[in-house]
Design a protein around this motif. Structure first.
Motif, PDB file in Angstrom:
ATOM      1  N   PHE A 274      -7.274   7.906   0.925  1.00 21.30           N
ATOM      2  CA  PHE A 274      -7.469   7.574  -0.790  1.00 21.30           C
ATOM      3  C   PHE A 274      -5.996   7.652  -1.073  1.00 21.30           C
ATOM      4  CE2 PHE A 274      -7.151   8.279  -4.818  1.00 21.30           C
ATOM      5  CZ  PHE A 274      -7.979   8.168  -5.125  1.00 21.30           C
ATOM      6  N   LEU A 275      -5.112   8.474  -0.637  1.00 21.64           N
ATOM      7  CA  LEU A 275      -3.525   8.696  -0.483  1.00 21.64           C
ATOM      8  C   LEU A 275      -3.082   7.869  -0.449  1.00 21.64           C
ATOM      9  CD1 LEU A 275      -3.417  12.237  -0.269  1.00 21.64           C
ATOM     10  CD2 LEU A 275      -2.483  11.356  -2.360  1.00 21.64           C
ATOM     11  N   ARG A 276      -3.624   7.524   1.093  1.00 21.41           N
ATOM     12  CA  ARG A 276      -2.666   6.138   1.742  1.00 21.41           C
ATOM     13  C   ARG A 276      -2.897   4.865   0.653  1.00 21.41           C
ATOM     14  NH1 ARG A 276      -3.222   6.212   8.192  1.00 21.41           N
ATOM     15  NH2 ARG A 276      -1.898   7.693   8.193  1.00 21.41           N
ATOM     16  N   MET A 277      -3.975   4.584   0.557  1.00 18.17           N
ATOM     17  CA  MET A 277      -3.953   3.447  -0.541  1.00 18.17           C
ATOM     18  C   MET A 277      -3.404   3.133  -1.840  1.00 18.17           C
ATOM     19  SD  MET A 277      -7.481   1.024  -0.859  1.00 18.17           S
ATOM     20  CE  MET A 277      -7.033  -0.570  -1.030  1.00 18.17           C
ATOM     21  N   LEU A 278      -3.329   4.800  -2.274  1.00 19.22           N
ATOM     22  CA  LEU A 278      -2.845   5.080  -3.521  1.00 19.22           C
ATOM     23  C   LEU A 278      -1.451   4.754  -3.758  1.00 19.22           C
ATOM     24  CD1 LEU A 278      -3.681   6.393  -6.537  1.00 19.22           C
ATOM     25  CD2 LEU A 278      -3.049   8.174  -5.301  1.00 19.22           C
ATOM     26  N   THR A 279      -0.831   5.439  -2.467  1.00 15.26           N
ATOM     27  CA  THR A 279       0.776   4.410  -2.202  1.00 15.26           C
ATOM     28  C   THR A 279       1.267   3.872  -2.138  1.00 15.26           C
ATOM     29  OG1 THR A 279       1.209   7.468  -1.286  1.00 15.26           O
ATOM     30  CG2 THR A 279       2.498   5.123  -0.843  1.00 15.26           C
ATOM     31  N   VAL A 280       0.489   2.575  -1.217  1.00 12.29           N
ATOM     32  CA  VAL A 280       0.477   1.291  -1.131  1.00 12.29           C
ATOM     33  C   VAL A 280       0.197   0.200  -1.993  1.00 12.29           C
ATOM     34  CG1 VAL A 280       0.774  -0.275   0.888  1.00 12.29           C
ATOM     35  CG2 VAL A 280       1.358   2.011   1.690  1.00 12.29           C
ATOM     36  N   LYS A 281      -1.017   0.764  -2.334  1.00  9.09           N
ATOM     37  CA  LYS A 281      -1.882  -0.651  -2.693  1.00  9.09           C
ATOM     38  C   LYS A 281      -2.826   0.221  -4.342  1.00  9.09           C
ATOM     39  CE  LYS A 281      -2.812  -3.466   0.666  1.00  9.09           C
ATOM     40  NZ  LYS A 281      -3.361  -4.088   2.272  1.00  9.09           N
ATOM     41  N   PRO A 282      -1.921   0.552  -4.395  1.00  9.88           N
ATOM     42  CA  PRO A 282      -3.204   1.566  -6.326  1.00  9.88           C
ATOM     43  C   PRO A 282      -3.733   0.717  -7.389  1.00  9.88           C
ATOM     44  CG  PRO A 282       0.081   1.341  -6.488  1.00  9.88           C
ATOM     45  CD  PRO A 282      -0.347   0.669  -5.488  1.00  9.88           C
ATOM     46  N   GLN A 356       9.452  -1.978   1.466  1.00 10.44           N
ATOM     47  CA  GLN A 356       8.534  -2.206   1.363  1.00 10.44           C
ATOM     48  C   GLN A 356       7.118  -2.995   1.612  1.00 10.44           C
ATOM     49  OE1 GLN A 356       8.356  -3.033  -3.448  1.00 10.44           O
ATOM     50  NE2 GLN A 356       9.402  -1.143  -3.753  1.00 10.44           N
ATOM     51  N   GLN A 357       7.614  -4.622   1.863  1.00 15.29           N
ATOM     52  CA  GLN A 357       6.981  -4.952   2.908  1.00 15.29           C
ATOM     53  C   GLN A 357       6.924  -5.101   4.284  1.00 15.29           C
ATOM     54  OE1 GLN A 357       5.717  -7.924   2.483  1.00 15.29           O
ATOM     55  NE2 GLN A 357       6.435  -7.846  -0.049  1.00 15.29           N
ATOM     56  N   LEU A 358       8.265  -3.776   4.607  1.00  9.75           N
ATOM     57  CA  LEU A 358       7.642  -3.478   6.138  1.00  9.75           C
ATOM     58  C   LEU A 358       6.315  -1.914   6.145  1.00  9.75           C
ATOM     59  CD1 LEU A 358      11.198  -3.189   7.188  1.00  9.75           C
ATOM     60  CD2 LEU A 358       8.942  -4.389   8.323  1.00  9.75           C
ATOM     61  N   ILE A 359       6.483  -1.202   4.636  1.00  7.63           N
ATOM     62  CA  ILE A 359       5.559  -0.033   4.312  1.00  7.63           C
ATOM     63  C   ILE A 359       4.333  -0.874   3.908  1.00  7.63           C
ATOM     64  CG2 ILE A 359       4.628   1.613   3.009  1.00  7.63           C
ATOM     65  CD1 ILE A 359       7.491   2.048   2.132  1.00  7.63           C
TER      66      ILE A 359
END
Length: 442
Positions: A274-282, A356-359
């Motif tokens: 959940f946190l990973r997606m919240l950081t990258v694809k909120p 950001q693209q690399l992330i």
């Protein structure tokens, strides 16, 4: 032949001269109206009765107080003894509380009882040891939210267990206080609080009656709280959550509820995911939960998730001459170009977009990321690795290869403009991206 007269089943009263003088039966509406009026009067009398009783009582007491005989018979009331010390809990218990579960304080330590001076409010101690006991109290005790009470009042506020049940409070309920403190290592409720009128309990502590001969010591008690059945602990939220927790441990996400099912369909099953997606694809995460989650619910859920501690693990993602380092929830920790760390706060807009693209690419390949040794990252400890808002300035020498090529980004080219500057003395470097030149300060 004379017509027969039909009757309604009632014989005519011979004393009545004719039918016109018969009494008419009341209508249905009249009966209802009279019943309602009677009910209102009864309610009125019920409300007035306590008031009238109090007025009569006050008048009688006032009249008797003026009587000489009554004054002579009044007993002398002993003066109220003001406590010299009082017991207190150092920290309140951690909520919620479930039956059969160990009760701890709000920082997950055992409950601690201390002795406090009533005048100064500071911790105190007595030369002799005190025997104290912990007891369950009604949540509504004391009445009127008073801060002091008599010992017999405290006794009346103790809750007795239901018939056929075990003692309501078990564990280390009897302790010895030395040097003004006592630690409660084991304590739990055996029954929930739904069967008492106020639906809440308190935990009280007092000196064992008869074990102490000295000035009065005021009892202590916690705030009122609900004790839930242990079966509800299966659905308990964690504060704070941990990375491996199921995602329904977060606020506003119920176990096997609509939000839980939606997240599971997109493989978001843990707090970490959940946190990973919240950081990258909120935005995508918000869309998954749908309109059923209001903005206020979304804020509560995300704030609860962000209270999770990400830990010290750091993961590396390589792209030709660039390497990014992210933590367990994909917060950016460090960026290297050509093996040299680049201060995060000095990245310009174009560089930031590229990182950001690399992330995003690292997120898509998150299951194959390599865990980096956080301690060996150029001598930085995990908790000292510069973040975006506090990154330190680090010199960036020119790479050996004048052209930096990034995988899957053939249209991005970073040629070194001034390649004649000796590497040891290099201070500033210019890179070109889509025809635009920008500086990478050293």
């Amino acid at each position: 032949m004379a017509a027969k007269r039909f009757h309604d089943g009632y014989e005519q009263d011979p004393d009545q001269p004719d039918d016109k003088r018969m009494r008419r039966l009341p209508s249905f509406s009249t009966v209802i109206r009279e019943a309602m009026m009677q009910k209102h009067m009864q309610n009125l009398f019920r409300l007035l009765e306590p008031l009238l009783r109090r007025v009569v009582k006050e008048e009688l007491q006032a009249g008797l107080a003026l009587s000489p005989r009554y004054t002579e018979r009044l007993p002398e009331m002993p003066p109220v003894e003001r406590p010299t010390w009082k017991l207190a809990f150092r920290n309140p218990p951690r909520l919620p509380i479930f039956t059969g579960s160990k009760i701890e304080d709000d920082i997950s330590n055992p409950l601690e009882v201390i002795l406090v001076n009533m005048d100064t409010g500071s911790p105190s101690a007595l030369p002799q040891a005190l025997r104290i006991e912990l007891v369950p109290l009604f949540g509504e005790f004391p009445q009127d939210d008073r801060e002091d009470w008599a010992a017999d009042e405290f006794q009346k506020g103790i809750v007795k267990q239901r018939e056929g049940k075990r003692p309501l409070l078990t564990g280390e309920v009897s302790l010895t206080m030395r040097d003004g403190r006592a630690t409660v290592n084991e304590l739990q409720f055996t029954d929930n609080s739904s069967w008492v009128r106020c639906r809440k309990f308190r935990i009280g502590v007092r000196v064992v009656p008869g074990s102490y001969d000295g000035p009065r010591i005021l009892e202590a008690m916690t705030e009122a709280f609900v004790v839930r059945d242990h079966r509800g602990e299966l659905y308990r939220k964690h504060y704070p959550p941990v990375l491996g927790d199921d995602v329904w441990r977060l606020e506003k996400i119920g176990k096997e509820g609509a939000f839980h099912r939606k997240l599971a369909q997109h493989r978001v099953k843990t707090v970490q995911e959940f946190l990973r997606m919240l950081t990258v694809k909120p935005d995508e995460l918000r869309a998954i939960l749908g309109e059923g989650m209001t903005d206020r619910m979304w804020e509560m859920t995300t704030n609860h998730a962000r209270s999770c501690v990400p830990g010290d693990k750091v993961y590396a993602h390589n792209a030709a001459h660039c390497t990014i380092y992210v933590n367990s929830v994909f917060d950016l920790v460090k960026v290297e170009f050509g093996g040299v760390e680049c201060p995060l706060h000095q990245l310009n807009k174009a560089q930031t977009n590229f990182v950001q693209q690399l992330i995003l690419d690292a997120y898509e390949h998150r299951h194959s990321l390599q865990e980096a040794d956080a301690v060996m990252l150029h001598g930085h400890a995990a908790n000292n690795i510069p973040l975006l808002h506090n990154a330190a300035h680090v010199a960036m020498p020119a790479p050996a290869d004048p052209t930096l090529w990034f995988q899957n980004n053939s249209d991005i080219d970073f040629p070194v403009v001034d390649d004649e500057v000796p590497v040891p003395q290099a201070a500033n470097f210019a890179y070109q991206w889509h025809g635009q030149i920008f500086n990478m300060p050293g």
